[in-house]
Design an enzyme around this catalytic site. Structure first.
Site, short mmCIF file in Angstrom:
data_model
loop_
_atom_site.label_atom_id
_atom_site.label_comp_id
_atom_site.label_asym_id
_atom_site.label_seq_id
_atom_site.Cartn_x
_atom_site.Cartn_y
_atom_site.Cartn_z
N CYS A 56 0.83 -1.20 0.00
CA CYS A 56 0.00 0.00 0.00
C CYS A 56 0.87 1.26 0.00
O CYS A 56 0.64 2.20 -0.77
CB CYS A 56 -0.93 -0.03 1.22
SG CYS A 56 -2.10 1.34 1.26
N CYS A 57 1.90 1.28 0.86
CA CYS A 57 2.82 2.44 0.88
C CYS A 57 3.53 2.58 -0.47
O CYS A 57 3.75 3.70 -0.94
CB CYS A 57 3.86 2.29 1.98
SG CYS A 57 3.25 2.67 3.63
N CYS A 111 -1.01 8.14 7.73
CA CYS A 111 -2.36 7.89 7.22
C CYS A 111 -3.29 7.48 8.36
O CYS A 111 -2.87 6.85 9.33
CB CYS A 111 -2.32 6.77 6.20
SG CYS A 111 -1.40 7.18 4.71
N CYS A 156 -3.43 3.83 9.63
CA CYS A 156 -2.18 3.28 10.14
C CYS A 156 -1.57 4.13 11.26
O CYS A 156 -0.40 3.98 11.60
CB CYS A 156 -1.17 3.14 9.00
SG CYS A 156 -1.75 2.10 7.66
N CYS A 206 7.76 4.05 5.67
CA CYS A 206 6.88 3.87 4.53
C CYS A 206 7.62 3.35 3.31
O CYS A 206 7.00 2.91 2.35
CB CYS A 206 6.21 5.19 4.19
SG CYS A 206 7.37 6.51 3.92
S1 SF4 Z 1 0.54 4.40 5.78
FE1 SF4 Z 1 -1.08 2.84 5.64
S2 SF4 Z 1 -2.76 3.71 4.38
FE2 SF4 Z 1 -0.91 5.01 4.15
S3 SF4 Z 1 0.01 4.31 2.29
FE3 SF4 Z 1 1.04 3.20 3.97
S4 SF4 Z 1 -0.18 1.31 4.34
FE4 SF4 Z 1 -1.36 2.68 2.98
#
Ligand code: SF4
Length: 394
Positions: A123-124, A205, A208, A231
């Protein structure tokens, strides 16, 4: 005359810049970075998080037209989006560029927005790393707010870094500590991110990031209860790091941890007895115990009187569980010697002492990187808190 950057490799320019600006202040480094031909086209990258306003303010004073890249993962708190607009207006920043993953990439890899629940690294990568890499394509350098105190992997951070022989990364605040940040915000009357007052000292985010309890590591609320710390948009030793930073430095791990830090200074380890692990604890050998940071202290109920020394392992500076464990042990009545062992940095010493630890055990290499004068500033730990500094009593 502008350097032809094509014919001047990044590594050589970085060495030259670090040598020239080695003893300069954060402001000087930033000012020169924004004007030095050896640096080239430069942008600032900001999350508009808890501490971002410091560097944003410095940039705005020097040149408010510098491009500021703001990565909107589309998973941010509404407060962060509002704060970005407020700070940009307050500081007169004229060139804030919002960076996002493309609709096509989101549709392909995270159509329902739940990737963070299954794979935070992916996701990051999708929402931060790729958009940032794309945005930085047009620049020779970028400015970050990274600091040495933020952990072992950043302990040797220089003002200028070689990013994969492609770009220069500029870290003007490399030598600042948390108190410098707080002082700068107060002295310049800068607006705070509204979530800081609600218990979020580090803000990412929304899915998270969780609140941090008093005494916990400031980053404990980021990806809580996971091994993830970063991240993945950073680079180590010139190489792109995708996914989380390595948990341990294998060289550091192999060294004996025998430098003991106390309020009086560094000392060698005077404990010569054997340590047993929790599983090996019995009434016959309960003298010194090794505990992992995630140990359940209640299993020691009724056994603490027979233990002279407990050593709590800190596998990462961002793992704040050891502080909580220490507090629990003291509340349960443990009066023996309590030692924090491993990835504890000078900035955490006051927190370690307040949590009930008597001492910290680190490797000789860490002691070399963070000599006693950095710990000494925290050895007066009873008064080492921000409020007492403001009162002038520290
Ligand atoms: S911090 Fe969490 S929601 Fe944000 S990009 Fe990374 S995994 Fe995705």
């Amino acid at each position: 005359m502008r350097h032809n950057l094509e014919t001047h490799p990044v590594a050589g320019r970085v060495d030259d810049l670090n040598a020239r600006y080695k003893h300069h202040s954060a402001h000087d480094v930033l000012k020169r970075a924004l004007t030095d031909d050896q640096v080239g086209r430069i942008a600032m990258v900001s999350s508009f998080g808890a501490e971002s306003v410091v560097l944003l303010h410095m940039v705005s004073v020097i040149n408010p037209d510098i491009p500021v890249l703001f990565i909107d993962t589309q998973m941010l708190f509404q407060e962060t989006l509002d704060y970005q607009l407020e700070v940009s207006k307050h500081l007169g920043l004229t060139n804030v560029q919002v960076i996002r993953a493309s609709d096509a990439a989101l549709a392909a890899d995270d159509p329902d927005g739940t990737l963070n629940q299954r794979d935070t690294d992916a996701c990051c990568h999708l929402r931060k790393t790729v958009p940032l890499e794309n945005a930085l394509g047009g620049y020779d350098a970028w400015i970050t707010g990274r600091k040495r105190f933020q952990g072992a992997t950043r302990a040797a951070l220089d003002f200028f870094e070689n990013e994969g022989d492609i770009r220069i990364k500029v870290n003007p605040l490399a030598h600042w500590d948390p108190q410098d940040i707080q002082d700068y915000i107060v002295n310049n009357r800068l607006p705070r991110h509204p979530l800081v007052a609600q218990g979020y000292p580090s803000i990412g985010c929304a899915p998270c990031t969780s609140k941090v309890a008093p005494g916990e590591d400031p980053r404990a609320g980021r990806w809580r209860d996971t091994q993830k710390e970063e991240c993945g948009i950073h680079f180590i030793n010139g190489k792109v790091v995708r996914g989380p930073l390595p948990k341990e430095d294998p060289v550091e791990e192999a060294l004996p941890m025998n430098t003991i830090v106390t309020d009086e200074g560094f000392a060698s380890d005077d404990w010569s007895g054997e340590f047993v692990a929790l599983e090996g604890l019995s009434e016959d050998n309960a003298v010194a115990l090794d505990l992992p940071s995630d140990a359940d202290p209640t299993v020691l109920q009724g056994k603490l009187d027979g233990i002279d020394m407990i050593r709590v392992d800190f596998p990462s500076f961002a793992d704040g569980r050891g502080f909580t464990l220490a507090r629990c042990l003291r509340l349960m009545g443990f009066h023996g010697r309590l030692r924090a062992r491993g990835h504890v940095i000078a900035d955490q010493y006051a927190m370690a002492r307040r949590s009930g630890f008597d001492e910290v055990e680190i490797t000789p290499e860490m002691a070399e990187r963070q000599p006693w004068d950095q710990w000494k500033a925290r050895s007066n730990w009873q008064s080492h808190d921000y409020q007492s500094r403001l009162r002038g009593s520290a």
